[in-house]
Design an enzyme around this catalytic site. Structure first.
Site, PDB file in Angstrom:
ATOM      1  N   CYS A   2       0.787  -1.233  -0.648  1.00 37.27           N
ATOM      2  CA  CYS A   2       0.247  -0.082   0.217  1.00 37.27           C
ATOM      3  C   CYS A   2       0.986   0.746  -0.217  1.00 37.27           C
ATOM      4  O   CYS A   2       1.856   1.769   0.059  1.00 37.27           O
ATOM      5  CB  CYS A   2      -1.207   0.583   1.016  1.00 37.27           C
ATOM      6  SG  CYS A   2      -2.137  -1.470   1.766  1.00 37.27           S
ATOM      7  N   GLY A 103       1.486  -1.894   6.011  1.00 32.71           N
ATOM      8  CA  GLY A 103       2.060  -2.834   6.358  1.00 32.71           C
ATOM      9  C   GLY A 103       1.265  -4.390   6.735  1.00 32.71           C
ATOM     10  O   GLY A 103       0.109  -4.264   5.975  1.00 32.71           O
TER      11      GLY A 103
END
Ligand code: AMP
Length: 448
Positions: A2, A103
């Site tokens: 992301c 993450g």
């Protein structure tokens, strides 16, 4: 996988967030979203798709205010659905709160079971929602203290941005797996996964958010603290190999220069008797240049990438991926005909792409195809935010280099060694980067 972006103190916050996400589109192509604060209220717009398709002038106009956070997503935990798109936004007793996460919390599943057992209702399947529940339940005073309380219970990889009506808070996990930088544009502070986002908005890089650092930006300015237990850093080496964009400065180093060093080291370790070096664009270009320079072979364009399709791997369904390579790449006959070709890519995951590329190069006339990979065999899944398939699907988990060469039908196949990779990123002893995807050495407990 992301990308995140945050800005505080700018009249056009959501427009700059849009641009910052656009520059980081390579970090996630499934969904995009922005939350803006006008000082009193938060408003979020998010949808499935690319940044340019998700937002319009009209939707951006609804995101008014001087602060915003944004997110582009490729699912690593939780499926590809709108409910998992970020920023996630909630209202709790402390007010409205939005979060954007790059993450993967490795203990999220266990925490979620505990929270659900005590009555929590989750609205998404994403691991990110866990941090919201922990903040909402924290008995500490003040938002910053609640965030720290939550983070002290979480393990794994996170570069996080939180937005409340009057604060932008950023946090990076103590190991610093994922990147996060602070910059400035005019009088506004900016946070981004990659420096390329700052370049697009003509911002200036201040520094990285350090591993374990929590940064709070509000009317009083910026303050920083290190409230989390210190740990040895283990930045993600795969960001350098593949994930980040070549024009970014990552963990203080130019990605482009690092990739060229990977290619040069690869040429030393895995030379080939060949006439020409070509790259698999875009991921292999910098390493192929490094390989060509170091080997003395000419660099030519042998594959052209169509700019009208996304990353093929990034399409989650296998059937689309199957088509993808042909849609995406075409061979340049003039470069390849009767040539002994070295083709450089950054990694082999399932082997599907390489197999198709080798076939494509041969049909375009290549006499020999020598595949060179600018990282070691990817044999272990990532639990820290890079989407990799299960171990069974990783070809290098169950096949030797010779077997992989046969599968992809290359005349020869050579990978960069783990030592060579470490040397090229300035970590010869393998101490400051996480290389679990290559070595299987995971640096945090993995609870399921
Ligand atoms: P595969 O066909 O599964 O072997 O995919 C290999 C290709 O995917 C290479 O060209 C890589 O650049 C790219 N790649 C490697 N890791 C990833 C990842 N985690 N997400 C998306 N693409 C990747």
């Amino acid at each position: 996988m992301c990308g995140v972006f945050g800005i505080s103190g700018h009249d056009e916050a959501s427009h700059l967030a849009y641009l910052g996400l656009h520059a980081q589109q390579h970090r996630g192509q499934e969904s995009a979203g922005i939350t803006a604060s006008d000082g009193g209220r938060l408003v979020t717009f998010r949808d499935m798709g690319l940044v340019a398709d998700v937002f319009s002038q009209e939707t951006l106009a609804t995101l008014s205010g001087k602060s915003a956070i944004g997110h582009v997503r490729y699912s690593t935990a939780g499926g590809s659905f709108l409910k998992n798109a970020q920023p996630l936004m909630v209202a709790y007793r402390g007010g409205q709160l939005a979060v954007a996460h790059n993450g993967n919390f490795t203990n999220a599943a266990a925490l979620r079971r505990q929270l659900e057992a005590s009555g929590a209702i989750f609205q998404s399947d994403s691991d990110t929602e866990t941090v919201i529940h922990l903040i909402a339940r924290s008995t500490k005073d003040g938002f910053e203290a609640r965030v720290i309380d939550a983070l002290n219970q979480l393990e794994g990889a996170y570069s996080l941005l939180f937005l409340t009506k009057d604060q932008l808070v950023a946090a990076r996990d103590p190991k610093g797996f994922r990147p996060l930088v602070i910059g400035r544009v005019k009088n506004a502070y900016v946070l981004a996964s990659e420096t390329t986002a700052l370049d697009l908005i003509e911002g200036e890089l201040i520094r990285e958010v350090e591993p374990g650092e929590v940064v709070v930006i509000d009317e009083q300015g910026l303050r920083s603290s290190f409230p989390l237990k210190r740990q040895a850093p283990s930045r993600c080496i795969f960001e350098h190999v593949y994930f980040a964009r070549s024009d970014s400065t990552l963990f203080g180093e130019s990605v482009y220069e690092t990739r060229k060093r990977l290619g040069a080291q690869l040429a030393k370790e895995q030379p080939a008797s060949a006439d020409v070096v070509i790259a698999v664009p875009d991921s292999g270009v910098s390493a192929a240049l490094g390989y060509a320079n170091a080997s003395g072979l000419p660099y030519e364009v042998g594959l052209i990438r169509s700019h009208y399709v996304g990353r093929t791997f990034i399409e989650p369904s296998q059937s689309i991926r199957h088509f993808g390579v042909k849609l995406k790449l075409s061979a340049v006959r003039a470069t390849l005909k009767d040539q002994r070709v070295v083709v450089v890519d950054d990694s082999i995951v399932r082997g599907t792409t390489s197999r198709k590329i080798v076939k494509m190069l041969r049909s375009a006339g290549a006499r020999e195809v020598h595949l060179r990979i600018s990282s070691p065999p990817t044999a272990w899944p990532c639990f820290y935010g890079i989407d990799t398939p299960s171990r069974q699907e990783l070809i290098a988990a169950s096949h030797s280099v010779d077997e992989i060469a046969r599968y992809v039908t290359a005349d020869s196949l050579g990978y960069l060694s783990l030592e060579g990779l470490g040397a090229a990123v300035g970590d010869p002893k393998g101490q400051t980067f996480c290389h679990a995807c290559f070595s299987g050495k995971y640096l945090t407990p993995l609870s399921v």
